[in-house]
Scaffold this motif. Structure first.
Motif, mmCIF file in Angstrom:
data_model
loop_
_atom_site.group_PDB
_atom_site.id
_atom_site.type_symbol
_atom_site.label_atom_id
_atom_site.label_comp_id
_atom_site.label_asym_id
_atom_site.label_seq_id
_atom_site.Cartn_x
_atom_site.Cartn_y
_atom_site.Cartn_z
ATOM 1 N N SER A 57 0.850 -1.195 0.000
ATOM 2 C CA SER A 57 0.000 0.000 0.000
ATOM 3 C C SER A 57 0.880 1.237 0.000
ATOM 4 C CB SER A 57 -0.916 -0.004 1.228
ATOM 5 O OG SER A 57 -1.682 1.183 1.295
ATOM 6 N N PHE A 58 0.580 2.172 -0.932
ATOM 7 C CA PHE A 58 1.232 3.468 -0.943
ATOM 8 C C PHE A 58 0.648 4.349 0.159
ATOM 9 C CE2 PHE A 58 2.312 2.307 -5.336
ATOM 10 C CZ PHE A 58 3.623 2.767 -5.412
ATOM 11 N N CYS A 59 1.468 5.291 0.653
ATOM 12 C CA CYS A 59 0.959 6.290 1.590
ATOM 13 C C CYS A 59 -0.130 7.123 0.915
ATOM 14 C CB CYS A 59 2.084 7.186 2.079
ATOM 15 S SG CYS A 59 3.192 6.423 3.279
ATOM 16 N N LYS A 60 -1.034 7.665 1.709
ATOM 17 C CA LYS A 60 -2.175 8.385 1.169
ATOM 18 C C LYS A 60 -1.929 9.880 1.007
ATOM 19 C CE LYS A 60 -4.128 4.435 1.325
ATOM 20 N NZ LYS A 60 -4.139 3.649 0.062
ATOM 21 N N SER A 61 -1.066 10.470 1.822
ATOM 22 C CA SER A 61 -0.816 11.907 1.731
ATOM 23 C C SER A 61 0.114 12.198 0.564
ATOM 24 C CB SER A 61 -0.201 12.426 3.033
ATOM 25 O OG SER A 61 1.024 11.770 3.302
ATOM 26 N N ASN A 62 0.009 13.408 0.017
ATOM 27 C CA ASN A 62 0.807 13.769 -1.152
ATOM 28 C C ASN A 62 2.293 13.809 -0.842
ATOM 29 O OD1 ASN A 62 -1.527 14.027 -2.696
ATOM 30 N ND2 ASN A 62 -1.751 16.206 -2.246
ATOM 31 N N GLU A 63 2.662 14.281 0.336
ATOM 32 C CA GLU A 63 4.079 14.402 0.637
ATOM 33 C C GLU A 63 4.751 13.058 0.880
ATOM 34 O OE1 GLU A 63 1.621 15.320 4.363
ATOM 35 O OE2 GLU A 63 1.641 15.852 2.239
ATOM 36 N N ASN A 64 3.979 12.038 1.235
ATOM 37 C CA ASN A 64 4.545 10.711 1.494
ATOM 38 C C ASN A 64 4.086 9.661 0.495
ATOM 39 O OD1 ASN A 64 5.789 11.698 3.882
ATOM 40 N ND2 ASN A 64 3.897 11.360 5.037
ATOM 41 N N ALA A 65 3.495 10.092 -0.610
ATOM 42 C CA ALA A 65 2.914 9.135 -1.554
ATOM 43 C C ALA A 65 3.957 8.227 -2.193
ATOM 44 C CB ALA A 65 2.146 9.881 -2.646
ATOM 45 N N LYS A 118 -4.602 8.065 9.500
ATOM 46 C CA LYS A 118 -4.190 9.220 10.301
ATOM 47 C C LYS A 118 -2.958 9.910 9.718
ATOM 48 C CE LYS A 118 -6.370 7.662 14.541
ATOM 49 N NZ LYS A 118 -6.289 7.507 16.005
ATOM 50 N N ASP A 119 -3.111 10.385 8.488
ATOM 51 C CA ASP A 119 -2.049 11.138 7.811
ATOM 52 C C ASP A 119 -0.748 10.346 7.744
ATOM 53 O OD1 ASP A 119 -3.760 13.302 7.443
ATOM 54 O OD2 ASP A 119 -3.229 14.164 9.395
ATOM 55 N N ASP A 120 -0.877 9.048 7.539
ATOM 56 C CA ASP A 120 0.269 8.148 7.370
ATOM 57 C C ASP A 120 1.111 8.030 8.639
ATOM 58 O OD1 ASP A 120 -0.570 7.881 4.734
ATOM 59 O OD2 ASP A 120 0.743 9.493 4.044
ATOM 60 N N SER A 371 -0.982 9.960 -5.818
ATOM 61 C CA SER A 371 -0.675 11.307 -6.316
ATOM 62 C C SER A 371 0.326 11.326 -7.455
ATOM 63 C CB SER A 371 -0.156 12.188 -5.167
ATOM 64 O OG SER A 371 1.038 11.663 -4.646
ATOM 65 N N GLU A 372 1.276 10.404 -7.503
ATOM 66 C CA GLU A 372 2.234 10.354 -8.600
ATOM 67 C C GLU A 372 1.584 9.598 -9.762
ATOM 68 O OE1 GLU A 372 6.099 9.075 -7.573
ATOM 69 O OE2 GLU A 372 6.169 10.206 -5.710
ATOM 70 N N MET A 373 1.243 10.333 -10.802
ATOM 71 C CA MET A 373 0.389 9.830 -11.859
ATOM 72 C C MET A 373 1.050 8.675 -12.620
ATOM 73 S SD MET A 373 -0.794 13.526 -13.256
ATOM 74 C CE MET A 373 -1.411 14.761 -12.121
ATOM 75 N N GLY A 374 0.326 7.594 -12.750
ATOM 76 C CA GLY A 374 0.783 6.469 -13.540
ATOM 77 C C GLY A 374 1.708 5.524 -12.827
ATOM 78 N N LYS A 375 2.067 5.798 -11.571
ATOM 79 C CA LYS A 375 2.973 4.900 -10.855
ATOM 80 C C LYS A 375 2.158 3.805 -10.174
ATOM 81 C CE LYS A 375 6.585 6.287 -8.489
ATOM 82 N NZ LYS A 375 7.430 6.866 -7.405
ATOM 83 N N VAL A 376 2.576 2.568 -10.372
ATOM 84 C CA VAL A 376 1.924 1.422 -9.750
ATOM 85 C C VAL A 376 2.997 0.508 -9.175
ATOM 86 C CG1 VAL A 376 -0.064 1.519 -11.295
ATOM 87 C CG2 VAL A 376 1.879 0.054 -11.873
ATOM 88 N N ALA A 377 2.575 -0.371 -8.287
ATOM 89 C CA ALA A 377 3.463 -1.367 -7.689
ATOM 90 C C ALA A 377 2.805 -2.726 -7.782
ATOM 91 C CB ALA A 377 3.773 -1.018 -6.233
ATOM 92 N N THR A 378 3.608 -3.742 -8.063
ATOM 93 C CA THR A 378 3.127 -5.114 -8.163
ATOM 94 C C THR A 378 4.048 -6.013 -7.348
ATOM 95 O OG1 THR A 378 4.422 -5.529 -10.186
ATOM 96 C CG2 THR A 378 2.155 -4.738 -10.460
ATOM 97 N N SER A 379 3.486 -7.050 -6.765
ATOM 98 C CA SER A 379 4.266 -8.035 -6.007
ATOM 99 C C SER A 379 3.938 -9.425 -6.525
ATOM 100 C CB SER A 379 3.966 -7.933 -4.509
ATOM 101 O OG SER A 379 2.596 -8.233 -4.263
ATOM 102 N N ALA A 380 4.871 -10.344 -6.334
ATOM 103 C CA ALA A 380 4.691 -11.685 -6.880
ATOM 104 C C ALA A 380 5.364 -12.711 -5.985
ATOM 105 C CB ALA A 380 5.245 -11.765 -8.301
ATOM 106 N N ASP A 381 5.104 -13.979 -6.299
ATOM 107 C CA ASP A 381 5.693 -15.077 -5.552
ATOM 108 C C ASP A 381 7.168 -15.288 -5.879
ATOM 109 O OD1 ASP A 381 3.332 -15.516 -4.263
ATOM 110 O OD2 ASP A 381 2.678 -17.165 -5.561
ATOM 111 N N ASP A 382 7.742 -14.459 -6.749
ATOM 112 C CA ASP A 382 9.182 -14.533 -7.013
ATOM 113 C C ASP A 382 9.970 -13.716 -6.006
ATOM 114 O OD1 ASP A 382 8.470 -12.016 -7.766
ATOM 115 O OD2 ASP A 382 9.179 -12.168 -9.830
ATOM 116 N N PHE A 383 9.309 -13.307 -4.887
ATOM 117 C CA PHE A 383 9.920 -12.582 -3.764
ATOM 118 C C PHE A 383 10.370 -11.174 -4.156
ATOM 119 C CE2 PHE A 383 11.217 -17.132 -3.530
ATOM 120 C CZ PHE A 383 10.351 -17.523 -2.522
ATOM 121 N N THR A 384 9.730 -10.577 -5.137
ATOM 122 C CA THR A 384 10.084 -9.233 -5.559
ATOM 123 C C THR A 384 8.852 -8.339 -5.587
ATOM 124 O OG1 THR A 384 9.777 -9.672 -7.918
ATOM 125 C CG2 THR A 384 11.978 -10.084 -6.990
ATOM 126 N N VAL A 385 9.119 -7.044 -5.442
ATOM 127 C CA VAL A 385 8.121 -5.995 -5.633
ATOM 128 C C VAL A 385 8.666 -5.064 -6.705
ATOM 129 C CG1 VAL A 385 6.896 -4.055 -4.588
ATOM 130 C CG2 VAL A 385 7.279 -6.127 -3.261
#
Length: 507
Positions: A57-65, A118-120, A371-385
């Protein structure tokens, strides 16, 4: 030459009079499909031992996104800085050491879900040890433990505005409501009991007759706190049914829907469970990943009609494969058991999805950066994010379904003219045909305060009551306002509608 200059000059003046002012057009990609690029990848390991990631999960606030929280099967929480540049020559282990901000052991069992509140400053974790813990993210200190489930806690979701309230779903077939402020009155300040619990929320009628039921068939796989702040959506492993509950009366669900609403055969509806739920930032749409390898998109205002769109192409073979709709509801992101992540355009579900290739195992948890447009994160069973940049997924420039639906909230022309009754004389002269001449002359006065002093209390009372009735009627007149997404989130004061119960007929 002079004639040409004169024509162009007057044409420019004429265009200014017609257009009034220039409106910046919003770019809209019609034929171009989004492209992706991998920003980097980290290895999920601790002291040289790898562990499969479970949730992120990404942080929700813009400064910590840019900060991403990752949980794994070993019970760790790891925070990563995704803004760093990852050289192509560096290894996953080097990227981990470079980008990892903090890590600590949160549970002695796998952590299935994580949520920032609570603001991250706080983190919620749902674990296989049947508990939910509240963590101080900076001090890495547990400040609360929510106990009460008798099975692994699979999913959690916080209240959209009051982060002291949350809902959780468990493998024991129940979902529970919690209030973090209840610890103040508890003998054990760290131990918090649930406010309300609903047992067997997703158990089919025929299963209730059996004495022994498999826990997997009872499991609550996903819960969502809806944007109206009082409704909850739940899904389970037993079937593809989504249930919606009013937190003020949890005796039974308000309404339910499924991927096959017209199917009368209950056996067919029980074939496929739901692995995850997600909602867009406006709360207009809810996506459900189903075990039939399809993702169904539901409109909050059309639940009786079933899904409005369906996305296919991915492979969902386990309940660990999740999906997530983008904050602006323009794209759908999903993991897959074939080792790829898939991205669809919500407006064009029939097009082939974009593939994010590089994982060597089942892609499970996914998340969008708020907040950072187009950035996504994925995780897998290959032990990587892995971190990705999806070009073309620009929240502010894409014409999302949510933004299009908000355009219908424009007040009709007749009602707009009535709204000008309380404006100055210039507006009243342009709209004098819709109101009596006497009313115009009474409203227009060089000294309105003098007119109010000379009127009697009875006339003032009647005038105020008429103005109030006019304002109340204007709130009720547009029929579209009662069915628009914003009326669910922010209903007019005259319409006493607080939950989705008021927008559907309960069977």
């Amino acid at each position: 030459m002079q004639n040409f200059i004169a024509q162009s000059f007057f044409r420019d003046i004429n265009s200014r009079e017609l257009n009034g002012f220039r409106v910046k057009k919003r770019p809209y990609i019609v034929d171009e499909r989004p492209e992706s690029s991998q920003l980097g990848a980290v290895s999920v390991e601790h002291n040289g031992k790898t562990s499969p990631p479970m949730a992120l999960s990404f942080c929700k606030s813009n400064e910590n996104a840019h900060i991403l929280a990752v949980t794994d099967e070993a019970g760790y929480i790891s925070l990563y800085n995704t803004r760093l540049k990852f050289p192509s020559s560096s290894t996953y282990q080097q990227n981990t050491e470079k980008s990892r901000i903090l890590e600590w052991v949160a549970h002695d069992n796998a952590i299935f879900d994580i949520c920032w509140i609570k603001d991250d400053n706080r983190i919620l974790t749902a674990s296989g040890d049947q508990s939910i813990k509240v963590w101080d993210a900076q001090k890495r200190k547990c400040v609360g433990a929510l106990m009460g489930h008798t099975g692994s806690v699979k999913t959690i979701s916080s209240h959209p505005t009051n982060h002291d309230i949350l809902v959780s779903g468990s493998r024991d077939g129940s979902f529970a409501l919690w209030d973090l402020r209840c610890s103040e009155n508890s003998s054990h300040r760290l131990s918090i009991s649930s406010v309300a619990t609903v047992h067997e929320a997703h158990v089919s009628p025929c299963r209730r007759r059996l004495r022994r039921r498999k826990a997997a068939s009872m499991s609550i796989t996903s819960v969502l706190y809806l944007r109206d702040e009082v409704s909850i959506a739940t899904a389970g492993a037993v079937d593809s049914v989504l249930k919606f509950w009013d937190t003020r009366n949890l005796k039974r669900s308000v309404i339910q829907t499924s991927s096959h609403p017209d199917t009368s055969d209950e056996k067919e509806r029980r074939l496929h469970g739901v692995s995850s739920l997600s909602q867009d930032l406006n709360g207009v749409y809810i996506s459900a990943s189903c075990m039939d390898s399809r993702i169904y998109l539901y409109s909050i205002l059309q639940l009786d009609n079933g899904p409005v769109k369906t996305f296919s192409g991915c492979q969902i073979d386990s309940f660990f494969v999740k999906s997530s709709i983008s904050p602006d509801a323009s794209h759908m992101l999903s993991g897959s058991s074939d080792g790829n992540a898939y991205v669809w355009q919500v407006n064009k579900p029939h097009l082939d999805p974009m593939l994010l290739k590089s994982h060597d195992g089942e892609v499970t948890a996914v998340d969008w950066c708020p907040s950072e447009m187009g950035k996504v994160a994925t995780s897998a069973d290959d032990f990587t994010v892995r971190f990705w940049n999806i070009q073309g997924c620009c929240y502010s420039n894409s014409r999302s379904p949510s933004s299009i639906r908000r355009r219908v909230m424009a007040v009709p022309s007749i009602e707009r003219k009535r709204l000008f009754i309380d404006e100055d004389l210039t507006s009243l002269k342009n709209n004098s045909e819709i109101c009596p001449q006497g009313a115009v002359s009474n409203i227009h006065s060089p000294k309105p305060t003098i007119a109010s002093e000379t009127t009697t209390p009875e006339s003032q009372r009647s005038r105020y009551s008429s103005n109030f009735r006019l304002k109340e009627n204007l709130d009720k007149t547009p029929e579209a306002a009662s069915r628009s997404p914003s009326s669910v989130l922010n209903p007019p004061s005259s319409l006493k509608r607080r939950t989705i119960r008021d927008y559907f007929l309960v069977a």
